[in-house]
Design a protein around this motif. Structure first.
Motif, PDB file in Angstrom:
ATOM      1  N   ILE A  61       0.860  -1.185   0.000  1.00  0.00           N
ATOM      2  CA  ILE A  61       0.000   0.000   0.000  1.00  0.00           C
ATOM      3  C   ILE A  61       0.895   1.232   0.000  1.00  0.00           C
ATOM      4  O   ILE A  61       1.794   1.358   0.839  1.00  0.00           O
ATOM      5  CB  ILE A  61      -0.940   0.018   1.224  1.00  0.00           C
ATOM      6  N   TYR A  62       0.662   2.117  -0.946  1.00  0.00           N
ATOM      7  CA  TYR A  62       1.457   3.345  -1.094  1.00  0.00           C
ATOM      8  C   TYR A  62       0.587   4.524  -0.675  1.00  0.00           C
ATOM      9  O   TYR A  62      -0.424   4.813  -1.319  1.00  0.00           O
ATOM     10  CB  TYR A  62       1.916   3.505  -2.540  1.00  0.00           C
ATOM     11  N   VAL A  63       0.972   5.198   0.401  1.00  0.00           N
ATOM     12  CA  VAL A  63       0.235   6.347   0.925  1.00  0.00           C
ATOM     13  C   VAL A  63       0.985   7.608   0.541  1.00  0.00           C
ATOM     14  O   VAL A  63       2.140   7.809   0.936  1.00  0.00           O
ATOM     15  CB  VAL A  63       0.077   6.254   2.453  1.00  0.00           C
ATOM     16  N   SER A  64       0.349   8.468  -0.234  1.00  0.00           N
ATOM     17  CA  SER A  64       0.967   9.712  -0.690  1.00  0.00           C
ATOM     18  C   SER A  64       0.303  10.886   0.010  1.00  0.00           C
ATOM     19  O   SER A  64      -0.911  11.063  -0.082  1.00  0.00           O
ATOM     20  CB  SER A  64       0.843   9.855  -2.211  1.00  0.00           C
ATOM     21  N   GLY A  65       1.110  11.664   0.715  1.00  0.00           N
ATOM     22  CA  GLY A  65       0.606  12.862   1.349  1.00  0.00           C
ATOM     23  C   GLY A  65       0.962  14.128   0.623  1.00  0.00           C
ATOM     24  O   GLY A  65       0.509  15.208   0.983  1.00  0.00           O
ATOM     25  N   GLU A  66       1.805  14.022  -0.413  1.00  0.00           N
ATOM     26  CA  GLU A  66       2.261  15.193  -1.157  1.00  0.00           C
ATOM     27  C   GLU A  66       1.677  15.272  -2.561  1.00  0.00           C
ATOM     28  O   GLU A  66       1.635  16.339  -3.153  1.00  0.00           O
ATOM     29  CB  GLU A  66       3.790  15.185  -1.236  1.00  0.00           C
ATOM     30  N   GLU A  67       1.267  14.136  -3.126  1.00  0.00           N
ATOM     31  CA  GLU A  67       0.776  14.103  -4.492  1.00  0.00           C
ATOM     32  C   GLU A  67      -0.600  13.449  -4.537  1.00  0.00           C
ATOM     33  O   GLU A  67      -0.935  12.622  -3.678  1.00  0.00           O
ATOM     34  CB  GLU A  67       1.740  13.325  -5.398  1.00  0.00           C
ATOM     35  N   ALA A  68      -1.362  13.804  -5.557  1.00  0.00           N
ATOM     36  CA  ALA A  68      -2.647  13.167  -5.778  1.00  0.00           C
ATOM     37  C   ALA A  68      -2.436  11.797  -6.417  1.00  0.00           C
ATOM     38  O   ALA A  68      -1.345  11.466  -6.906  1.00  0.00           O
ATOM     39  CB  ALA A  68      -3.533  14.042  -6.672  1.00  0.00           C
ATOM     40  N   VAL A  69      -3.498  11.014  -6.434  1.00  0.00           N
ATOM     41  CA  VAL A  69      -3.408   9.668  -7.002  1.00  0.00           C
ATOM     42  C   VAL A  69      -3.030   9.724  -8.474  1.00  0.00           C
ATOM     43  O   VAL A  69      -2.241   8.905  -8.968  1.00  0.00           O
ATOM     44  CB  VAL A  69      -4.749   8.927  -6.802  1.00  0.00           C
ATOM     45  N   ALA A  70      -3.565  10.712  -9.208  1.00  0.00           N
ATOM     46  CA  ALA A  70      -3.247  10.832 -10.637  1.00  0.00           C
ATOM     47  C   ALA A  70      -1.765  11.112 -10.848  1.00  0.00           C
ATOM     48  O   ALA A  70      -1.158  10.591 -11.798  1.00  0.00           O
ATOM     49  CB  ALA A  70      -4.102  11.935 -11.263  1.00  0.00           C
ATOM     50  N   GLN A  71      -1.156  11.909  -9.980  1.00  0.00           N
ATOM     51  CA  GLN A  71       0.264  12.194 -10.121  1.00  0.00           C
ATOM     52  C   GLN A  71       1.115  10.966  -9.830  1.00  0.00           C
ATOM     53  O   GLN A  71       2.120  10.715 -10.503  1.00  0.00           O
ATOM     54  CB  GLN A  71       0.641  13.343  -9.184  1.00  0.00           C
ATOM     55  N   VAL A  72       0.723  10.193  -8.841  1.00  0.00           N
ATOM     56  CA  VAL A  72       1.456   8.962  -8.533  1.00  0.00           C
ATOM     57  C   VAL A  72       1.336   7.977  -9.689  1.00  0.00           C
ATOM     58  O   VAL A  72       2.285   7.272 -10.029  1.00  0.00           O
ATOM     59  CB  VAL A  72       0.939   8.357  -7.216  1.00  0.00           C
ATOM     60  N   ARG A  73       0.156   7.922 -10.312  1.00  0.00           N
ATOM     61  CA  ARG A  73      -0.025   7.020 -11.451  1.00  0.00           C
ATOM     62  C   ARG A  73       0.848   7.417 -12.631  1.00  0.00           C
ATOM     63  O   ARG A  73       1.360   6.549 -13.357  1.00  0.00           O
ATOM     64  CB  ARG A  73      -1.499   7.017 -11.857  1.00  0.00           C
ATOM     65  N   LEU A  74       1.026   8.720 -12.852  1.00  0.00           N
ATOM     66  CA  LEU A  74       1.906   9.161 -13.934  1.00  0.00           C
ATOM     67  C   LEU A  74       3.332   8.685 -13.698  1.00  0.00           C
ATOM     68  O   LEU A  74       4.025   8.252 -14.637  1.00  0.00           O
ATOM     69  CB  LEU A  74       1.864  10.693 -14.049  1.00  0.00           C
ATOM     70  N   ARG A  75       3.814   8.782 -12.451  1.00  0.00           N
ATOM     71  CA  ARG A  75       5.153   8.297 -12.151  1.00  0.00           C
ATOM     72  C   ARG A  75       5.227   6.781 -12.346  1.00  0.00           C
ATOM     73  O   ARG A  75       6.225   6.255 -12.837  1.00  0.00           O
ATOM     74  CB  ARG A  75       5.552   8.653 -10.730  1.00  0.00           C
ATOM     75  N   ALA A  76       4.203   6.079 -11.924  1.00  0.00           N
ATOM     76  CA  ALA A  76       4.204   4.622 -12.075  1.00  0.00           C
ATOM     77  C   ALA A  76       4.245   4.223 -13.548  1.00  0.00           C
ATOM     78  O   ALA A  76       4.927   3.259 -13.925  1.00  0.00           O
ATOM     79  CB  ALA A  76       2.981   4.024 -11.390  1.00  0.00           C
ATOM     80  N   GLU A  77       3.554   4.958 -14.410  1.00  0.00           N
ATOM     81  CA  GLU A  77       3.597   4.660 -15.842  1.00  0.00           C
ATOM     82  C   GLU A  77       4.989   4.914 -16.414  1.00  0.00           C
ATOM     83  O   GLU A  77       5.477   4.156 -17.253  1.00  0.00           O
ATOM     84  CB  GLU A  77       2.555   5.504 -16.573  1.00  0.00           C
TER      85      GLU A  77
END
Length: 463
Positions: A121-137
């Motif tokens: 489980i990845y909890v991001s407090g600085e970025e939105a879910v869409a931003q984390v998905r962009l990095r994952a892609e």
């Protein structure tokens, strides 16, 4: 209703004061003391004082674990830095400069664990879910089963983790963004950071899930927030790297389950971080063999031998006080080597500027680099290049004696593997198992200076 007690807490070290003052007496920092209310904080409030203790179960020391004690991430350099893998139920704090690659490393580690069947489980407090998905892609990690959550409230995070079932790994990016309802101060303050870290560590110990916390660093390179957080967690890792270099080093400074002197080396690319299995080839890749003032040092980082080039430049000074500039080494150690060269060996450097650099931006912390530094300084002063196939290691005492260092066999094996055929070592380290590398023993620093001077004289005769 009782009036809430107001305290003043230093945001650098966590020291508590009854009134505001400009300078913290504990750590010496200025303008770091902030007013905070103790009501509802850690151990605050009347309900806390009336709570009775509950007996805990006593378990025998001997027993069998149901699961493997460590989780192999699949990233060899990360596993090396953590001592062989992430320990279940442990809390790890990772710090580094902004943009150094902390989130990239953790996303790659999370995806690698998810591919191996772990629940992450990845909890991001600085970025939105869409931003984390962009990095994952971009990192080619979007096809894994990593679950995302964009949340900063500690109670909501713990409730979500409880409902989702016990995960194998929880990544919290970052600890400075979390806030708790039990503390009335702003996010990022000492009280909030300490409360959030304490709650997540309690969850890790109770559930057996490994928790990785990301921490920001200050201008001095230390993890921001109270130092007590580093004492609370089980391991502290620093992600280091220079802006002009493409490599990154994951350095262990605390580890309750493994050694504290291991490093992991990565190379930053367009698709994320790439492991560097042989750092010596990386640090020696752009070496100029014919330049004076360059010596190859055979060092050790934990159990890994690393060969780096030490560059020195000695030039006449036009200043009353010559300059001493050091990058990648201890400046006090350089001053000691210069003093020994002048007092014991007759090498006059008092009227010269001295510049010392460890190639590639690597940082050396062990005193075994004394001989290599001295060789580079004498080579630069005499203008004669050192042999390109030779390495140097050994400690220098104030009397000028060359003292032996540990792991001499591993250093020589690494040098031989990279094509070096000679090594200059202290005489006490010369009695080693026979190998394909020629060992030249020196008893004092004067022997090294005399050898370099003889090589310079023979080179002048040939010219």
């Amino acid at each position: 209703m009782a009036k809430p007690k107001i305290t003043f807490i230093c945001q650098a070290c966590g020291a508590v004061y009854n009134r505001w003052q400009g300078k913290c007496d504990a750590c010496g920092e200025w303008n770091t003391i902030v007013e905070e209310s103790s009501a509802g904080g850690v151990a605050g409030g009347p309900q806390r004082s009336r709570r009775k203790g509950r007996p805990s179960a006593l378990l025998p020391l001997a027993g069998e674990n149901e699961e493997a004690p460590r989780i192999a991430s699949g990233i060899a350099e990360l596993d090396r830095a953590t001592g062989g893998g992430i320990v279940r139920g442990s809390a790890i704090l990772i710090g580094g400069d902004p943009g150094i690659g902390k989130s990239t490393l953790l996303m790659q580690a999370a995806s690698a664990l998810a591919r191996r069947g772990a629940k992450v489980i990845y909890v991001s407090g600085e970025e939105a879910v869409a931003q984390v998905r962009l990095r994952a892609e971009r990192l080619k990690a979007a096809d894994t089963s990593v679950q995302l959550m964009a949340e900063t409230n500690v109670e909501d995070i713990l409730a979500t983790l409880a409902d989702a079932g016990r995960p194998d790994l929880v990544v919290v990016d970052s600890i400075q963004t979390l806030w708790s309802d039990t503390a009335e101060s702003a996010p990022g303050t000492v009280t909030q950071v300490r409360t959030g870290a304490q709650a997540l560590i309690r969850f890790a110990k109770a559930s057996g899930a490994a928790v990785v916390l990301v921490g920001h660093v200050t201008k001095e390179g230390q993890i921001a927030g109270p130092r007590v957080v580093e004492h609370m967690v089980d391991a502290v890792l620093y992600f280091e790297g220079e802006g002009g270099h493409h490599y990154r080093i994951l350095r262990t400074v605390k580890n309750r389950f493994g050694p504290t002197d291991e490093i992991g080396v990565f190379e930053m690319g367009d698709t994320g971080l790439r492991e560097v299995a042989n750092p010596s080839e990386l640090f020696l890749g752009e070496r100029n063999d014919k330049a004076p003032g360059a010596a190859v040092f055979a060092g050790m980082e934990g159990t890994r031998p690393v060969l780096v080039e030490i560059q020195a430049l000695v030039a006449p000074s036009s200043l009353g006080t010559p300059r001493r500039a050091v990058v990648g080494w201890d400046s006090a150690r350089l001053a000691m080597v210069l003093a020994v060269l002048e007092a014991r060996c007759g090498v006059r450097l008092g009227s010269h500027d001295v510049y010392l650099n460890v190639a590639g931006g690597f940082r050396i912390s062990e005193p075994a680099a004394d001989l290599a530094v001295a060789a580079a300084l004498v080579s630069s002063l005499s203008g004669a290049a050192l042999p390109a196939d030779s390495v140097y290691f050994g400690e220098v005492s104030l009397s000028g004696a060359a003292r032996p260092v540990a792991h001499a066999v591993q250093r020589l094996r690494e040098a031989e593997k990279l094509g070096f055929s000679a090594a200059t070592v202290p005489s006490a380290s010369a009695d080693l198992p026979k190998s394909g590398i020629s060992v030249r023993a020196v008893e004092t620093l004067g022997d090294l200076v005399a050898h370099i001077a003889a090589g310079s004289a023979s080179l002048s005769e040939e010219d």
